[in-house]
Design a protein around this motif. Structure first.
Motif, PDB file in Angstrom:
ATOM      1  N   SER A 249       0.819  -1.221   0.000  1.00  0.00           N
ATOM      2  CA  SER A 249       0.000   0.000   0.000  1.00  0.00           C
ATOM      3  C   SER A 249       0.846   1.261   0.000  1.00  0.00           C
ATOM      4  O   SER A 249       2.026   1.246   0.361  1.00  0.00           O
ATOM      5  CB  SER A 249      -0.911   0.012   1.232  1.00  0.00           C
ATOM      6  N   VAL A 250       0.226   2.348  -0.421  1.00  0.00           N
ATOM      7  CA  VAL A 250       0.812   3.688  -0.311  1.00  0.00           C
ATOM      8  C   VAL A 250      -0.266   4.578   0.274  1.00  0.00           C
ATOM      9  O   VAL A 250      -1.279   4.850  -0.380  1.00  0.00           O
ATOM     10  CB  VAL A 250       1.274   4.234  -1.675  1.00  0.00           C
ATOM     11  N   PHE A 251      -0.075   5.010   1.517  1.00  0.00           N
ATOM     12  CA  PHE A 251      -1.109   5.800   2.186  1.00  0.00           C
ATOM     13  C   PHE A 251      -1.444   7.051   1.373  1.00  0.00           C
ATOM     14  O   PHE A 251      -0.566   7.777   0.919  1.00  0.00           O
ATOM     15  CB  PHE A 251      -0.653   6.203   3.590  1.00  0.00           C
ATOM     16  N   GLY A 252      -2.728   7.265   1.177  1.00  0.00           N
ATOM     17  CA  GLY A 252      -3.190   8.401   0.406  1.00  0.00           C
ATOM     18  C   GLY A 252      -3.327   8.118  -1.070  1.00  0.00           C
ATOM     19  O   GLY A 252      -3.922   8.905  -1.811  1.00  0.00           O
ATOM     20  N   SER A 253      -2.780   6.980  -1.522  1.00  0.00           N
ATOM     21  CA  SER A 253      -2.834   6.630  -2.939  1.00  0.00           C
ATOM     22  C   SER A 253      -3.640   5.356  -3.178  1.00  0.00           C
ATOM     23  O   SER A 253      -4.589   5.353  -3.963  1.00  0.00           O
ATOM     24  CB  SER A 253      -1.416   6.452  -3.498  1.00  0.00           C
ATOM     25  N   TYR A 254      -3.280   4.263  -2.503  1.00  0.00           N
ATOM     26  CA  TYR A 254      -4.029   3.016  -2.667  1.00  0.00           C
ATOM     27  C   TYR A 254      -3.725   2.061  -1.519  1.00  0.00           C
ATOM     28  O   TYR A 254      -2.723   2.186  -0.818  1.00  0.00           O
ATOM     29  CB  TYR A 254      -3.725   2.336  -4.006  1.00  0.00           C
ATOM     30  N   ASP A 255      -4.628   1.116  -1.333  1.00  0.00           N
ATOM     31  CA  ASP A 255      -4.514   0.104  -0.279  1.00  0.00           C
ATOM     32  C   ASP A 255      -3.705  -1.078  -0.807  1.00  0.00           C
ATOM     33  O   ASP A 255      -3.394  -1.153  -1.991  1.00  0.00           O
ATOM     34  CB  ASP A 255      -5.907  -0.346   0.156  1.00  0.00           C
ATOM     35  N   PHE A 256      -3.392  -2.018   0.086  1.00  0.00           N
ATOM     36  CA  PHE A 256      -2.724  -3.239  -0.365  1.00  0.00           C
ATOM     37  C   PHE A 256      -3.709  -4.122  -1.123  1.00  0.00           C
ATOM     38  O   PHE A 256      -4.919  -4.029  -0.957  1.00  0.00           O
ATOM     39  CB  PHE A 256      -2.107  -4.001   0.811  1.00  0.00           C
ATOM     40  N   ASP A 257      -3.150  -5.000  -1.960  1.00  0.00           N
ATOM     41  CA  ASP A 257      -3.940  -5.952  -2.724  1.00  0.00           C
ATOM     42  C   ASP A 257      -3.927  -7.269  -1.950  1.00  0.00           C
ATOM     43  O   ASP A 257      -2.999  -8.078  -2.086  1.00  0.00           O
ATOM     44  CB  ASP A 257      -3.328  -6.119  -4.120  1.00  0.00           C
ATOM     45  N   ALA A 258      -4.956  -7.491  -1.153  1.00  0.00           N
ATOM     46  CA  ALA A 258      -5.001  -8.657  -0.267  1.00  0.00           C
ATOM     47  C   ALA A 258      -4.937  -9.965  -1.051  1.00  0.00           C
ATOM     48  O   ALA A 258      -4.242 -10.911  -0.651  1.00  0.00           O
ATOM     49  CB  ALA A 258      -6.271  -8.611   0.584  1.00  0.00           C
TER      50      ALA A 258
END
Length: 312
Positions: A249-258
């Motif tokens: 993830s990159v906070f403010g950009s996208y979450d992790f891909d579980a």
């Protein structure tokens, strides 16, 4: 009309912006690389994939908290030594390749604490050869380090008070590789959310390479100069790669891909499974854009895109 000096300055700044292939080509075999990721957040995965494609060997990796980035490099057989403070893939599991390499002794490891790794970078950033600390004193970790890494930490005392300290050797990487959400062409960057040891590592390293989600005009950075974590004069190269940390993830950009992290953990449990993963997702793609298409493309990236208000 622009002066000749202005034109020259613009050309010099433009030269900092490189492709991922150009940036990786500048990394020699045997380099000491500080990775800026933390578990499953802001891992420079695009850069790591290209290191693997280019087969950059005998790397030394330092990192406060290892994650997918370091596990990939170890799983690909490119790492000869780790200087680290721990690590995991958070809720998804262990760093299986790193743990397997430690158990078999195929990779040398200085297993320290994340705080002491940060102090080591701080010493390097300050230009001093060691730094006195009290962290780790009277710990089992120190007992192991005393036996296995005497060149990393020594015992001493304050020359003024006689108080006992640990003398921690400075960590001075050849290159710091950091994934950031926003940077300009000069290398000035912002980091939204936790910053960890990134600033110290960048200052301690001889060179710094940024991989950024968004490449913005310098005027945008200048609107809020207090948000600049690493200034441009510390940065040698800037690579613009959207979703370059996927599946982390990159906070403010996208979450992790579980889903993809679960897939990775399943493959990384065995050397055979790891080879299968690398053959498909790294060696089986010509570049990072092709990898992103393979894992779902724009449709998948839209599902993990951060909500504007919450940042995740």
């Amino acid at each position: 009309m622009r002066s000749d000096s202005t034109v020259r300055e613009e050309a010099r700044v433009a030269d900092k912006v490189k492709t991922i292939a150009e940036a990786v080509e500048s990394v020699p075999d045997g380099a000491h690389i500080a990775l800026g990721g933390f578990a499953i957040a802001r891992n420079p995965i695009a850069f790591v994939h290209e290191l693997i494609r280019k087969q950059k060997k005998n790397l030394i990796i330092s990192q406060a908290v290892m994650g997918l980035d370091t596990d990939l490099l170890v799983g690909a057989g490119l790492v000869k030594k780790l200087i680290v403070g721990g690590g995991s893939l958070d809720r998804f599991g262990s760093i299986n390749c790193v743990n397997r390499a430690r158990d078999t002794g195929s990779v040398a490891a200085i297993n320290s604490s994340s705080l002491s790794i940060t102090f080591g970078y701080l010493a390097g950033a300050l230009g001093i050869s060691f730094i006195p600390i009290k962290s780790m004193m009277a710990s089992e970790m120190l007992e192991v380090l005393d036996k296995e890494a005497p060149d990393y930490v020594r015992h001493g005392e304050c020359p003024f008070t006689g108080e006992k300290y640990l003398m921690l050797r400075a960590i001075t990487p050849d290159i710091a590789i950091l994934h950031v959400p926003i940077a300009d062409r000069k290398g000035n960057c912002w980091i939204n959310g936790p910053q960890w040891e990134n600033a110290e590592a960048a200052k301690a390293a001889r060179r710094t390479i940024l991989i950024t989600e968004e490449l913005v005009p310098t005027e945008y950075i200048q609107r809020s100069p207090e948000r600049t974590i690493i200034p441009g004069h510390r940065v040698d190269m800037v690579v613009h790669q959207a979703y370059g940390a996927h599946p982390t993830s990159v906070f403010g950009s996208y979450d992790f891909d579980a889903q993809h992290l679960q897939l990775y953990v399943k493959h990384s449990k065995t050397p055979e499974g790891m080879k299968e993963y690398l053959d498909k997702y790294v060696f089986g793609t010509k570049d990072y854009w092709e990898y992103l298409e393979m894992v779902g493309g724009a449709r998948m990236m839209d599902t993990i895109k951060a909500e504007a208000i919450w940042g995740y």
